[in-house]
Write a protein that holds these residues in place. Structure first.
Motif, PDB file in Angstrom:
ATOM      1  N   ALA A  91       0.817  -1.207   0.000  1.00 39.55           N
ATOM      2  CA  ALA A  91       0.000   0.000   0.000  1.00 39.55           C
ATOM      3  C   ALA A  91       0.853   1.260   0.000  1.00 39.55           C
ATOM      4  O   ALA A  91       0.548   2.242  -0.692  1.00 39.55           O
ATOM      5  N   CYS A  92       1.932   1.234   0.755  1.00 33.19           N
ATOM      6  CA  CYS A  92       2.791   2.415   0.853  1.00 33.19           C
ATOM      7  C   CYS A  92       3.421   2.758  -0.485  1.00 33.19           C
ATOM      8  O   CYS A  92       3.295   3.875  -0.975  1.00 33.19           O
ATOM      9  N   PHE A  93       4.072   1.784  -1.111  1.00 38.96           N
ATOM     10  CA  PHE A  93       4.803   2.075  -2.343  1.00 38.96           C
ATOM     11  C   PHE A  93       3.908   2.024  -3.579  1.00 38.96           C
ATOM     12  O   PHE A  93       4.358   2.304  -4.687  1.00 38.96           O
ATOM     13  N   PHE A  94       2.648   1.689  -3.383  1.00 38.67           N
ATOM     14  CA  PHE A  94       1.642   1.874  -4.413  1.00 38.67           C
ATOM     15  C   PHE A  94       1.220   3.338  -4.466  1.00 38.67           C
ATOM     16  O   PHE A  94       0.883   3.872  -5.516  1.00 38.67           O
ATOM     17  N   SER A  95       1.266   4.006  -3.334  1.00 37.00           N
ATOM     18  CA  SER A  95       0.654   5.325  -3.189  1.00 37.00           C
ATOM     19  C   SER A  95       1.628   6.489  -3.226  1.00 37.00           C
ATOM     20  O   SER A  95       1.223   7.617  -3.485  1.00 37.00           O
ATOM     21  N   VAL A  96       2.882   6.259  -2.935  1.00 39.48           N
ATOM     22  CA  VAL A  96       3.837   7.365  -2.834  1.00 39.48           C
ATOM     23  C   VAL A  96       4.915   7.214  -3.898  1.00 39.48           C
ATOM     24  O   VAL A  96       5.114   6.133  -4.454  1.00 39.48           O
ATOM     25  N   PRO A  97       5.675   8.301  -4.190  1.00 35.94           N
ATOM     26  CA  PRO A  97       6.738   8.220  -5.193  1.00 35.94           C
ATOM     27  C   PRO A  97       7.761   7.154  -4.834  1.00 35.94           C
ATOM     28  O   PRO A  97       8.124   6.985  -3.679  1.00 35.94           O
ATOM     29  N   THR A  98       8.210   6.425  -5.844  1.00 35.07           N
ATOM     30  CA  THR A  98       9.201   5.385  -5.640  1.00 35.07           C
ATOM     31  C   THR A  98      10.412   5.685  -6.521  1.00 35.07           C
ATOM     32  O   THR A  98      10.269   5.846  -7.727  1.00 35.07           O
TER      33      THR A  98
END
Length: 290
Positions: free
Chosen positions: A124-131
């Motif tokens: 969920a985290c790296f789906f939603s924020v810049p990577t």
């Protein structure tokens, strides 16, 4: 979507016309019924229809689909392929729980891990924020998903976006390294360097036509489970005594689940609103651990 003070759904039927993102995409542009209530925001609806999945015979170029004898009852839990149900709490990342459940089943099926427990929070985290990727990028290039900032536990998603995220080898990581418990309080952020910290990664994904019941069943037998979505409305369609849900009115979706089997002989009388024939999908939910 988040839990709504209800027990986990065990049957969603009948096993003929499943509500799903793929099957209902054509309806999203239409006005919903007057009593339509979007009680949850866990699903971002797609604007496209997944075409029928077919194989191409390289010799003749003709399309074909394998014929499989389908039993009237099938439950992947009996094969030891389904991990324990989890509780998403008041978060809105049902889509992550559904996707991770399928990943866990795949890990068991492919003998990668006999008892996998992967992290929905990491996905969920790296789906939603810049990577940011140290390899494969140029200069300040970056991969951006739907930005929810630190509120990724309350950001929507769907199978389409999740596939893209996992295909980028962003996760899947272990629950031990990135536990969901406690992530609802305080600082939920994770450092960019952890984006590719995975236990397993995606190699293939099948987008199947959710109006093709026989093909869905074939894929469940082949892959162990299928991620899908439906419209949940508290109190209107869910029978808490039989854990059965049937909704024949709303074609939109607001909650993701995992289909792990079916029972063609499941009595229509178990539903609050009789569907007119027996049968149900066996569904793994994320609103409790039982």
């Amino acid at each position: 979507g988040p839990a709504d003070d209800t027990e986990p759904v065990e049957a969603c039927g009948p096993a003929e016309e499943p509500a799903s993102e793929a099957a209902t995409a054509a309806e999203t542009s239409q006005n919903p019924p007057a009593d339509f209530e979007r009680e949850t925001e866990g699903i971002i609806e797609d604007d496209f229809i997944v075409p029928a999945a077919v194989a191409i015979n390289p010799a003749s170029g003709r399309k074909f689909r394998a014929k499989v004898s389908l039993p009237s009852f099938y439950d992947s839990r009996e094969k030891g392929l389904i991990t324990e149900a989890k509780d998403q709490g008041d978060s809105e990342i049902c889509w992550a729980y559904s996707a991770v459940s399928c990943a866990e089943t795949s890990a068991i099926l492919n003998e990668i891990d006999p008892a996998p427990d992967f992290s929905e929070r990491h996905l969920a985290c790296f789906f939603s924020v810049p990577t940011y990727h140290e390899s494969g990028m140029c200069g300040d290039d970056a991969v951006y998903y739907i930005s929810m900032g630190d509120d990724y536990m309350y950001g929507g998603g769907n199978n389409r976006y999740t596939t893209f995220c996992m295909a980028n080898w962003t996760g899947v990581s272990s629950e031990e390294d990135y536990p969901g418990e406690g992530a609802w309080d305080g600082d939920r952020s994770l450092p960019d360097s952890r984006a590719l910290d995975d236990r397993v990664h995606l190699e293939n994904a099948a987008w199947i036509p959710m109006t093709d019941t026989a093909f869905i069943k074939q894929e469940i037998m082949r892959l162990g489970s299928v991620s899908s979505a439906y419209y949940y409305k508290k109190g209107a369609y869910y029978n808490s005594e039989t854990h059965a849900y049937y909704n024949d009115r709303f074609t939109a979706t607001n909650h993701a689940i995992t289909i792990v089997g079916w029972d063609d002989n499941y009595s229509a009388e178990n539903f609050l609103s009789a569907p007119g024939r027996d049968g149900a999908w066996l569904v793994k939910n994320s609103w409790g651990t039982s």
